[in-house]
Design a protein around this motif. Sequence first.
Motif, PDB file in Angstrom:
ATOM      1  N   GLN A   1      20.413  32.759 -46.173  1.00 23.38           N
ATOM      2  CA  GLN A   1      20.346  31.312 -46.027  1.00 23.38           C
ATOM      3  C   GLN A   1      21.374  30.649 -46.941  1.00 23.38           C
ATOM      4  N   ALA A   2      21.631  29.378 -46.688  1.00 25.20           N
ATOM      5  CA  ALA A   2      22.594  28.628 -47.496  1.00 25.20           C
ATOM      6  C   ALA A   2      22.232  28.721 -48.973  1.00 25.20           C
ATOM      7  N   GLY A   3      23.245  29.003 -49.805  1.00 25.79           N
ATOM      8  CA  GLY A   3      23.011  29.081 -51.240  1.00 25.79           C
ATOM      9  C   GLY A   3      22.262  30.320 -51.687  1.00 25.79           C
ATOM     10  N   GLU A   4      22.367  31.412 -50.921  1.00 21.74           N
ATOM     11  CA  GLU A   4      21.664  32.646 -51.258  1.00 21.74           C
ATOM     12  C   GLU A   4      22.623  33.824 -51.430  1.00 21.74           C
ATOM     13  N   PHE A   5      22.178  34.826 -52.190  1.00 20.49           N
ATOM     14  CA  PHE A   5      22.873  36.109 -52.218  1.00 20.49           C
ATOM     15  C   PHE A   5      21.848  37.231 -52.305  1.00 20.49           C
ATOM     16  N   ILE A   6      22.283  38.438 -51.957  1.00 14.06           N
ATOM     17  CA  ILE A   6      21.425  39.617 -52.099  1.00 14.06           C
ATOM     18  C   ILE A   6      22.123  40.626 -53.005  1.00 14.06           C
ATOM     19  N   LEU A   7      21.310  41.368 -53.737  1.00 15.61           N
ATOM     20  CA  LEU A   7      21.811  42.441 -54.595  1.00 15.61           C
ATOM     21  C   LEU A   7      20.976  43.681 -54.317  1.00 15.61           C
ATOM     22  N   PHE A   8      21.632  44.744 -53.903  1.00 17.00           N
ATOM     23  CA  PHE A   8      20.958  46.005 -53.586  1.00 17.00           C
ATOM     24  C   PHE A   8      21.430  47.073 -54.553  1.00 17.00           C
ATOM     25  N   GLN A   9      20.506  47.571 -55.380  1.00 20.90           N
ATOM     26  CA  GLN A   9      20.818  48.625 -56.334  1.00 20.90           C
ATOM     27  C   GLN A   9      20.650  49.981 -55.650  1.00 20.90           C
ATOM     28  N   LYS A  10      21.731  50.750 -55.567  1.00 19.31           N
ATOM     29  CA  LYS A  10      21.695  51.997 -54.811  1.00 19.31           C
ATOM     30  C   LYS A  10      20.865  53.078 -55.490  1.00 19.31           C
ATOM     31  N   GLN A  11      20.776  53.046 -56.800  1.00 18.91           N
ATOM     32  CA  GLN A  11      20.076  54.100 -57.521  1.00 18.91           C
ATOM     33  C   GLN A  11      18.591  54.140 -57.188  1.00 18.91           C
ATOM     34  N   ASN A  12      17.968  52.953 -57.082  1.00 22.36           N
ATOM     35  CA  ASN A  12      16.530  52.908 -56.797  1.00 22.36           C
ATOM     36  C   ASN A  12      16.209  52.216 -55.481  1.00 22.36           C
ATOM     37  N   SER A  13      17.245  51.917 -54.669  1.00 18.85           N
ATOM     38  CA  SER A  13      17.077  51.270 -53.352  1.00 18.85           C
ATOM     39  C   SER A  13      16.321  49.952 -53.459  1.00 18.85           C
ATOM     40  N   LYS A  14      16.564  49.227 -54.542  1.00 20.04           N
ATOM     41  CA  LYS A  14      15.884  47.951 -54.767  1.00 20.04           C
ATOM     42  C   LYS A  14      16.722  46.799 -54.203  1.00 20.04           C
ATOM     43  N   LEU A  15      16.103  46.011 -53.338  1.00 20.64           N
ATOM     44  CA  LEU A  15      16.777  44.856 -52.751  1.00 20.64           C
ATOM     45  C   LEU A  15      16.211  43.582 -53.357  1.00 20.64           C
ATOM     46  N   GLU A  16      17.086  42.755 -53.900  1.00 17.91           N
ATOM     47  CA  GLU A  16      16.675  41.476 -54.485  1.00 17.91           C
ATOM     48  C   GLU A  16      17.405  40.349 -53.762  1.00 17.91           C
ATOM     49  N   ILE A  17      16.653  39.296 -53.456  1.00 16.55           N
ATOM     50  CA  ILE A  17      17.210  38.112 -52.799  1.00 16.55           C
ATOM     51  C   ILE A  17      17.108  36.949 -53.771  1.00 16.55           C
ATOM     52  N   CYS A  18      18.206  36.234 -53.977  1.00 12.13           N
ATOM     53  CA  CYS A  18      18.211  35.140 -54.946  1.00 12.13           C
ATOM     54  C   CYS A  18      18.830  33.893 -54.329  1.00 12.13           C
ATOM     55  N   ARG A  19      18.147  32.786 -54.483  1.00 13.92           N
ATOM     56  CA  ARG A  19      18.734  31.490 -54.109  1.00 13.92           C
ATOM     57  C   ARG A  19      19.384  30.900 -55.342  1.00 13.92           C
ATOM     58  N   TYR A  20      20.701  30.804 -55.331  1.00 14.40           N
ATOM     59  CA  TYR A  20      21.414  30.308 -56.501  1.00 14.40           C
ATOM     60  C   TYR A  20      21.653  28.802 -56.448  1.00 14.40           C
ATOM     61  N   TYR A  21      21.444  28.192 -55.278  1.00 14.30           N
ATOM     62  CA  TYR A  21      21.672  26.742 -55.173  1.00 14.30           C
ATOM     63  C   TYR A  21      20.725  26.140 -54.142  1.00 14.30           C
ATOM     64  N   ARG A  22      20.147  25.023 -54.505  1.00 10.53           N
ATOM     65  CA  ARG A  22      19.342  24.245 -53.561  1.00 10.53           C
ATOM     66  C   ARG A  22      19.618  22.777 -53.821  1.00 10.53           C
ATOM     67  N   TYR A  23      19.978  22.055 -52.766  1.00 16.09           N
ATOM     68  CA  TYR A  23      20.223  20.627 -52.968  1.00 16.09           C
ATOM     69  C   TYR A  23      18.881  19.917 -53.132  1.00 16.09           C
ATOM     70  N   TRP A  24      18.695  19.294 -54.281  1.00 12.14           N
ATOM     71  CA  TRP A  24      17.443  18.598 -54.542  1.00 12.14           C
ATOM     72  C   TRP A  24      17.707  17.513 -55.561  1.00 12.14           C
ATOM     73  N   SER A  25      17.514  16.281 -55.185  1.00 15.95           N
ATOM     74  CA  SER A  25      17.750  15.159 -56.092  1.00 15.95           C
ATOM     75  C   SER A  25      16.441  14.415 -56.317  1.00 15.95           C
ATOM     76  N   ASP A  26      15.989  14.370 -57.571  1.00 13.72           N
ATOM     77  CA  ASP A  26      14.714  13.703 -57.865  1.00 13.72           C
ATOM     78  C   ASP A  26      14.849  12.673 -58.988  1.00 13.72           C
ATOM     79  N   THR A  27      16.086  12.225 -59.231  1.00 16.59           N
ATOM     80  CA  THR A  27      16.288  11.220 -60.274  1.00 16.59           C
ATOM     81  C   THR A  27      16.992   9.996 -59.689  1.00 16.59           C
TER      82      THR A  27
END
Length: 240
Positions: free
Chosen positions: A127-153
């Motif tokens: 999805q927009a503003g996301e990346f995945i990191l897959f560690q080959k040693q333990n086959s661990k998949l992590e999904i991270c949202r690094y950006y989300r547009y959100w204005s609350d001020t």
Amino acid sequence: IHLYIAGGFWFQNKYYTKISACRKLYETWTSSEINLKSIKDQIINMRGTFALIIDTPEFVFASVDKIRSYPIFYTQKNSEIYVSNSALSLQTECGLFKKNEMSLLEFEMAGYVTGKETLFKNLFQLQAGEFILFQKQNSKLEICRYYRYWSDTLDERKEEVLLEELHQVILRTFSQMIETLEGRPVWIPLSGGFDSRLVLSMLLELKYDNITTFTYGIPGLWEVKRAKMIANHLNVNWHY
């Protein structure tokens, strides 16, 4: 190490694309420890329209920009991950043709599928503003949202101050876009509205002249008449 990129990105006021982008990615993510935080700290400062994949002996990393200008699809099968900008390639490679009935229902009702799901089971999309990191040693998949547009001020500064700040942002945005164009022709679908008029006006203000405008629609439509009038006033090529 294999690096793949579509588009380009700005990093510390310098634009990278193609070979220069691959070199920058190699320099950035092979010289230090790789984890979610280190990646997030770097990629949040990358502006532009891009999608990228990095495949190393230790990990696979893939990311899209803040608006997902280019799609990336992925699936995890046994202890391996498959990543591609082509959903069809992944389907063919991994046999992912079983339909996701819930996503299909969602698509029929809304016209699109939300979240990371697609119309097929186990075939996912970044999805927009996301990346995945897959560690080959333990086959661990992590999904991270690094950006989300959100204005609350609320910004309490005066309107003229905010308008000037907006103007500077627009100038910077179009100046950077012109640098990435490298003189290529720009075709603008010119309507009678403000959005396309802003694009045209800013390109002209910044002295970019390789421009052609066009308008489509029912003959006699007010937007066609307005677009022609604007193009004539600004002395740019226009086609109906």
